[in-house]
Design an enzyme around this catalytic site. Structure first.
Site, PDB file in Angstrom:
ATOM      1  N   HIS A 234       0.819  -1.219   0.000  1.00 44.13           N
ATOM      2  CA  HIS A 234       0.000   0.000   0.000  1.00 44.13           C
ATOM      3  C   HIS A 234       0.852   1.268   0.000  1.00 44.13           C
ATOM      4  O   HIS A 234       0.312   2.374  -0.081  1.00 44.13           O
ATOM      5  CB  HIS A 234      -0.966   0.013   1.192  1.00 44.13           C
ATOM      6  CG  HIS A 234      -0.320   0.235   2.528  1.00 44.13           C
ATOM      7  ND1 HIS A 234       0.080  -0.802   3.341  1.00 44.13           N
ATOM      8  CD2 HIS A 234      -0.007   1.380   3.192  1.00 44.13           C
ATOM      9  CE1 HIS A 234       0.589  -0.308   4.465  1.00 44.13           C
ATOM     10  NE2 HIS A 234       0.556   1.015   4.389  1.00 44.13           N
ATOM     11  N   ASP A 272      -0.335  -7.581   0.951  1.00 42.50           N
ATOM     12  CA  ASP A 272       0.172  -6.224   1.131  1.00 42.50           C
ATOM     13  C   ASP A 272       1.695  -6.258   1.116  1.00 42.50           C
ATOM     14  O   ASP A 272       2.345  -6.195   2.155  1.00 42.50           O
ATOM     15  CB  ASP A 272      -0.347  -5.643   2.448  1.00 42.50           C
ATOM     16  CG  ASP A 272       0.026  -4.170   2.631  1.00 42.50           C
ATOM     17  OD1 ASP A 272       0.535  -3.562   1.665  1.00 42.50           O
ATOM     18  OD2 ASP A 272      -0.189  -3.639   3.739  1.00 42.50           O
ATOM     19  N   GLY A 352       3.265   5.891   8.784  1.00 43.66           N
ATOM     20  CA  GLY A 352       4.594   6.116   8.229  1.00 43.66           C
ATOM     21  C   GLY A 352       5.556   4.990   8.546  1.00 43.66           C
ATOM     22  O   GLY A 352       6.597   4.858   7.909  1.00 43.66           O
ATOM     23  N   SER A 354       4.689   1.957   8.082  1.00 50.21           N
ATOM     24  CA  SER A 354       4.322   0.896   7.150  1.00 50.21           C
ATOM     25  C   SER A 354       5.493   0.492   6.272  1.00 50.21           C
ATOM     26  O   SER A 354       6.258   1.332   5.791  1.00 50.21           O
ATOM     27  CB  SER A 354       3.178   1.359   6.245  1.00 50.21           C
ATOM     28  OG  SER A 354       1.986   1.455   6.971  1.00 50.21           O
ATOM     29  N   SER A 370       2.282  -4.047   7.876  1.00 52.24           N
ATOM     30  CA  SER A 370       1.125  -3.739   7.037  1.00 52.24           C
ATOM     31  C   SER A 370       0.250  -2.689   7.698  1.00 52.24           C
ATOM     32  O   SER A 370      -0.056  -1.659   7.103  1.00 52.24           O
ATOM     33  CB  SER A 370       0.316  -5.014   6.774  1.00 52.24           C
ATOM     34  OG  SER A 370      -0.852  -4.712   6.044  1.00 52.24           O
TER      35      SER A 370
END
Length: 407
Positions: A234, A272, A352, A354, A370
């Protein structure tokens, strides 16, 4: 500067300013043998400079002399000063050279006085005019790689790529710099910023919609000979450019582009994960940034058990730890996407983070962040904080990646 002269006057020996400067330095500082340099540094200098031990010692003495004399030599020459430098001679020894625009010949013990056409001040003035183009919003044209004052050649060197000389000439002319001080140098390659890439580093996307989007580096990988890193799907789409984030929300050097990315649309189900192909100038390292806790070396990718302690690294909340609670969890995010086969942990995370790394204490890479719930604020641990990571092995298999590790 005046020619070196000695004469008796009231019983005193009168020296020219430069000779006096040399004499003062020689009296104040004994010659250095170079032994204060560590053995490791001496060995590296000999290797990379191509010097014998004796040559290196002589170089270090000359370097010391130059450091002590530079300001005095410049002051002695005044407006005629055209720079000073250490120069290697044909026999492998080194000498200190002082350039001057003065016409009269000069001598000084241990120093070569060399005549030059342009003063140091005039060379710097020409370079400053080139710099002023940028200071006033202009840009260096394509093919012009940079410029600098080159003391031995007594010129401002403008470095250009092959075919870039006309652009360089036009740039110099437009700047108003004295063309007589400028010479052009053909460079084989344009310089680029280079950095080591570690897990947990922050990176940014700038898709042009007025916003910057932040995520974190997962683990360093290779796809064949192509370097890169894993991250969350993502965080970006294939083909998007990413930039290093030297401080939060600051665009740094370009890192590379998303090579592939998998993330479902709202209402759909999927994985993801993604990987970013680094530009060739950067180096992926088998390390996860530990922020204030010390970096962790990636030693493998053995999957940890439920209940195992695990830590994660990310650009927003840094280094945070917890335990593995469950594997193969299906997570329905509030934005509508459903992600399969995630691992649930009690580690906290923030926006952030992620894409950032999950790793065990012994250095076994586990996966990339994720999403999560709760936050890293307030008292920890608490029952509200959860983070979910995409296991690493499926990412490596999906894109034929090899994890970068260290013994």
């Amino acid at each position: 500067m005046r020619k070196f002269v000695s004469r008796a006057k009231r019983g005193l020996l009168v020296l020219s300013p430069i000779a006096l400067a040399v004499a003062m330095v020689a009296a104040a500082a004994p010659a250095s043998s170079g032994q204060e340099v560590s053995p490791a540094l001496r060995a590296a200098m000999q290797r990379d400079l191509g010097l014998s031990s004796a040559q290196l010692s002589q170089y270090l003495r000359t370097e010391r002399l130059a450091a002590l004399q530079e300001k005095k030599l410049a002051a002695a020459q005044g407006r005629n000063y055209a720079g000073s430098w250490i120069e290697k001679q044909a026999n492998g020894s080194f000498k200190l050279v002082v350039a001057t625009t003065a016409i009269r010949p000069q001598k000084a013990a241990g120093v070569e006085i060399r005549q030059a056409r342009h003063s140091f001040t005039s060379l710097n003035a020409s370079k400053a005019q080139l710099d002023d183009v940028l200071a006033h919003g202009g840009r260096a044209p394509k093919g012009v790689y940079g410029w600098y004052v080159d003391l031995p050649s007594n010129s401002v060197v403008v470095s250009v790529g092959k075919g870039g000389q006309k652009a360089g000439i036009d740039f110099v002319a437009a700047s108003g710099a004295d063309a007589q001080t400028v010479r052009f140098e053909i460079a084989e390659e344009q310089p680029s910023l280079r950095m080591d890439v570690l897990g947990g580093y922050g990176y940014l996307r700038n898709p042009g919609d007025g916003y910057l989007y932040a995520c974190s580096v997962g683990f360093s990988v290779f796809q064949g000979s192509n370097p890169g890193y894993t991250t969350a799907g993502h965080c970006g789409d294939a083909g998007e450019v990413v930039y290093y984030e030297p401080s939060q929300w600051t665009l740094g050097v370009r890192l590379g582009t998303f090579a592939a990315s998998s993330f479902p649309s709202p209402g759909q189900t999927g994985n993801d994960y993604a990987w970013v192909r680094l530009d060739a100038v950067h180096t992926p390292r088998p390390t996860v940034e530990g922020y204030t806790s010390g970096d962790v070396t990636v030693r493998g990718g053995t999957e940890a058990a439920v209940g195992a302690a695990i830590c994660r690294s990310g650009r927003t909340s840094g280094w945070r730890c917890g335990t593995i609670e469950a594997k193969n969890q299906t997570v329905n995010y509030s934005s509508g996407e459903t992600i399969l086969n995630l691992t649930r942990t009690t580690a906290c995370s923030e926006g952030g983070d992620s894409g950032g790394s999950f790793i065990t204490g012994p250095g076994q890479a586990q996966g990339v962040l994720s999403g999560g719930s709760g936050s890293c604020k307030g008292k920890l641990p608490n029952r509200r904080t959860r983070s979910y990571y995409q296991p690493l092995t499926p990412i490596l298999q999906a894109y034929n990646l090899t994890l970068v590790t260290s013994p």
